[in-house]
Motif scaffolding. Structure first.
Motif, PDB file in Angstrom:
ATOM      1  N   THR A 160      -2.213  -6.068   4.248  1.00 29.62           N
ATOM      2  CA  THR A 160      -0.944  -6.143   4.958  1.00 29.62           C
ATOM      3  C   THR A 160       0.195  -6.561   4.056  1.00 29.62           C
ATOM      4  O   THR A 160       1.316  -6.702   4.505  1.00 29.62           O
ATOM      5  CB  THR A 160      -1.037  -7.144   6.141  1.00 29.62           C
ATOM      6  OG1 THR A 160      -1.331  -8.434   5.617  1.00 29.62           O
ATOM      7  CG2 THR A 160      -2.080  -6.709   7.135  1.00 29.62           C
ATOM      8  N   ARG A 161      -0.073  -6.750   2.768  1.00 29.17           N
ATOM      9  CA  ARG A 161       0.952  -7.186   1.833  1.00 29.17           C
ATOM     10  C   ARG A 161       1.018  -6.236   0.638  1.00 29.17           C
ATOM     11  O   ARG A 161       0.519  -6.538  -0.426  1.00 29.17           O
ATOM     12  CB  ARG A 161       0.650  -8.614   1.371  1.00 29.17           C
ATOM     13  CG  ARG A 161       1.661  -9.194   0.418  1.00 29.17           C
ATOM     14  CD  ARG A 161       3.007  -9.431   1.110  1.00 29.17           C
ATOM     15  NE  ARG A 161       4.021  -9.692   0.147  1.00 29.17           N
ATOM     16  CZ  ARG A 161       4.556 -10.878  -0.072  1.00 29.17           C
ATOM     17  NH1 ARG A 161       4.202 -11.903   0.635  1.00 29.17           N
ATOM     18  NH2 ARG A 161       5.481 -11.028  -0.986  1.00 29.17           N
ATOM     19  N   PRO A 162       1.634  -5.046   0.824  1.00 27.55           N
ATOM     20  CA  PRO A 162       1.657  -4.083  -0.265  1.00 27.55           C
ATOM     21  C   PRO A 162       2.553  -4.486  -1.437  1.00 27.55           C
ATOM     22  O   PRO A 162       2.564  -3.815  -2.442  1.00 27.55           O
ATOM     23  CB  PRO A 162       2.172  -2.810   0.407  1.00 27.55           C
ATOM     24  CG  PRO A 162       2.963  -3.284   1.564  1.00 27.55           C
ATOM     25  CD  PRO A 162       2.301  -4.562   2.013  1.00 27.55           C
ATOM     26  N   SER A 163       3.289  -5.576  -1.309  1.00 31.13           N
ATOM     27  CA  SER A 163       4.166  -5.986  -2.401  1.00 31.13           C
ATOM     28  C   SER A 163       3.417  -6.774  -3.471  1.00 31.13           C
ATOM     29  O   SER A 163       4.005  -7.191  -4.446  1.00 31.13           O
ATOM     30  CB  SER A 163       5.337  -6.801  -1.862  1.00 31.13           C
ATOM     31  OG  SER A 163       4.858  -7.992  -1.291  1.00 31.13           O
ATOM     32  N   THR A 164       2.117  -6.983  -3.280  1.00 40.08           N
ATOM     33  CA  THR A 164       1.335  -7.683  -4.279  1.00 40.08           C
ATOM     34  C   THR A 164       0.401  -6.729  -5.010  1.00 40.08           C
ATOM     35  O   THR A 164       0.110  -5.637  -4.546  1.00 40.08           O
ATOM     36  CB  THR A 164       0.490  -8.808  -3.643  1.00 40.08           C
ATOM     37  OG1 THR A 164      -0.406  -8.231  -2.700  1.00 40.08           O
ATOM     38  CG2 THR A 164       1.354  -9.842  -2.976  1.00 40.08           C
ATOM     39  N   VAL A 165      -0.073  -7.167  -6.143  1.00 39.87           N
ATOM     40  CA  VAL A 165      -1.068  -6.439  -6.917  1.00 39.87           C
ATOM     41  C   VAL A 165      -2.431  -6.671  -6.284  1.00 39.87           C
ATOM     42  O   VAL A 165      -2.695  -7.747  -5.751  1.00 39.87           O
ATOM     43  CB  VAL A 165      -1.067  -6.955  -8.374  1.00 39.87           C
ATOM     44  CG1 VAL A 165      -2.208  -6.383  -9.168  1.00 39.87           C
ATOM     45  CG2 VAL A 165       0.254  -6.671  -9.038  1.00 39.87           C
ATOM     46  N   ILE A 166      -3.297  -5.682  -6.356  1.00 39.26           N
ATOM     47  CA  ILE A 166      -4.650  -5.813  -5.847  1.00 39.26           C
ATOM     48  C   ILE A 166      -5.609  -5.697  -7.019  1.00 39.26           C
ATOM     49  O   ILE A 166      -5.534  -4.755  -7.805  1.00 39.26           O
ATOM     50  CB  ILE A 166      -4.952  -4.715  -4.801  1.00 39.26           C
ATOM     51  CG1 ILE A 166      -4.003  -4.858  -3.621  1.00 39.26           C
ATOM     52  CG2 ILE A 166      -6.404  -4.769  -4.358  1.00 39.26           C
ATOM     53  CD1 ILE A 166      -3.948  -3.650  -2.720  1.00 39.26           C
ATOM     54  N   LEU A 167      -6.493  -6.660  -7.157  1.00 38.50           N
ATOM     55  CA  LEU A 167      -7.516  -6.653  -8.189  1.00 38.50           C
ATOM     56  C   LEU A 167      -8.843  -6.366  -7.499  1.00 38.50           C
ATOM     57  O   LEU A 167      -9.252  -7.111  -6.605  1.00 38.50           O
ATOM     58  CB  LEU A 167      -7.560  -8.013  -8.891  1.00 38.50           C
ATOM     59  CG  LEU A 167      -8.362  -8.118 -10.165  1.00 38.50           C
ATOM     60  CD1 LEU A 167      -7.718  -7.305 -11.282  1.00 38.50           C
ATOM     61  CD2 LEU A 167      -8.473  -9.582 -10.595  1.00 38.50           C
ATOM     62  N   THR A 168      -9.500  -5.268  -7.873  1.00 43.23           N
ATOM     63  CA  THR A 168     -10.770  -4.923  -7.239  1.00 43.23           C
ATOM     64  C   THR A 168     -11.835  -5.951  -7.610  1.00 43.23           C
ATOM     65  O   THR A 168     -11.690  -6.697  -8.584  1.00 43.23           O
ATOM     66  CB  THR A 168     -11.260  -3.522  -7.655  1.00 43.23           C
ATOM     67  OG1 THR A 168     -11.595  -3.550  -9.043  1.00 43.23           O
ATOM     68  CG2 THR A 168     -10.225  -2.455  -7.354  1.00 43.23           C
ATOM     69  N   ASP A 169     -12.923  -5.960  -6.851  1.00 39.42           N
ATOM     70  CA  ASP A 169     -14.021  -6.879  -7.135  1.00 39.42           C
ATOM     71  C   ASP A 169     -14.622  -6.599  -8.511  1.00 39.42           C
ATOM     72  O   ASP A 169     -14.985  -7.530  -9.232  1.00 39.42           O
ATOM     73  CB  ASP A 169     -15.103  -6.767  -6.063  1.00 39.42           C
ATOM     74  CG  ASP A 169     -14.648  -7.309  -4.713  1.00 39.42           C
ATOM     75  OD1 ASP A 169     -13.689  -8.116  -4.681  1.00 39.42           O
ATOM     76  OD2 ASP A 169     -15.253  -6.934  -3.695  1.00 39.42           O
ATOM     77  N   VAL A 170     -14.726  -5.328  -8.882  1.00 40.28           N
ATOM     78  CA  VAL A 170     -15.266  -4.964 -10.193  1.00 40.28           C
ATOM     79  C   VAL A 170     -14.365  -5.516 -11.298  1.00 40.28           C
ATOM     80  O   VAL A 170     -14.847  -6.097 -12.284  1.00 40.28           O
ATOM     81  CB  VAL A 170     -15.420  -3.431 -10.321  1.00 40.28           C
ATOM     82  CG1 VAL A 170     -15.818  -3.029 -11.727  1.00 40.28           C
ATOM     83  CG2 VAL A 170     -16.428  -2.913  -9.303  1.00 40.28           C
ATOM     84  N   ALA A 171     -13.051  -5.356 -11.151  1.00 42.67           N
ATOM     85  CA  ALA A 171     -12.108  -5.867 -12.144  1.00 42.67           C
ATOM     86  C   ALA A 171     -12.152  -7.395 -12.192  1.00 42.67           C
ATOM     87  O   ALA A 171     -12.107  -7.994 -13.269  1.00 42.67           O
ATOM     88  CB  ALA A 171     -10.699  -5.375 -11.853  1.00 42.67           C
ATOM     89  N   ALA A 172     -12.232  -8.030 -11.033  1.00 41.39           N
ATOM     90  CA  ALA A 172     -12.290  -9.495 -10.985  1.00 41.39           C
ATOM     91  C   ALA A 172     -13.537 -10.003 -11.713  1.00 41.39           C
ATOM     92  O   ALA A 172     -13.470 -10.981 -12.462  1.00 41.39           O
ATOM     93  CB  ALA A 172     -12.268  -9.985  -9.545  1.00 41.39           C
TER      94      ALA A 172
END
Length: 127
Positions: free
Chosen positions: A18-30
């Motif tokens: 619900t917050r497209p203004s943030t970056v998303i880090l996938t579980d694999v990347a994390a």
């Protein structure tokens, strides 16, 4: 996925969907970032994601470990991995997904950025 979004003034839990203004880090990347931090032997570092002028398409991505906290940083937490995005880069990276791929053809972090109108063949530069 729950994300903690923190600016220098506030801290709130935000659902990444619900917050497209943030970056998303996938579980694999994390998980890859966690492994890299373990190799560094430091728990005071965070992954900083930034956009800088340059590259063959006008702007380029930078991902690096940083111990600093800059005024106006957007601070995120993905399963214990701390991510910082500076105030100037945040508008360029809203909704971007950072992943890590490890295939025979390619290995490294990838960025899927809905704000990029185009990119070059290297994948490190966009406009």
């Amino acid at each position: 996925m729950t994300v903690q979004d923190t600016t220098t003034d506030t801290a709130t839990d935000v659902d990444a969907a619900t917050r497209p203004s943030t970056v998303i880090l996938t579980d694999v990347a994390a998980n890859k970032v966690k492994n890299l931090l373990e190799q560094e032997g430091r728990d005071d570092l965070q992954l900083r994601i930034a956009v800088q002028p340059g590259g063959c398409s006008g702007m380029r991505y930078q991902l690096f470990f940083d111990e600093r906290q800059l005024d106006g940083d957007v601070l995120l937490d993905f399963s214990g991995v701390k991510v910082a995005v500076d105030r100037m880069s945040s508008p360029y990276l809203g909704g971007a997904t950072i992943d890590f791929v490890d295939t025979i053809e390619k290995q490294g972090f990838t960025i899927d950025n809905p704000n990029a109108a185009g990119s070059c063949a290297c994948g490190d530069s966009f406009h």
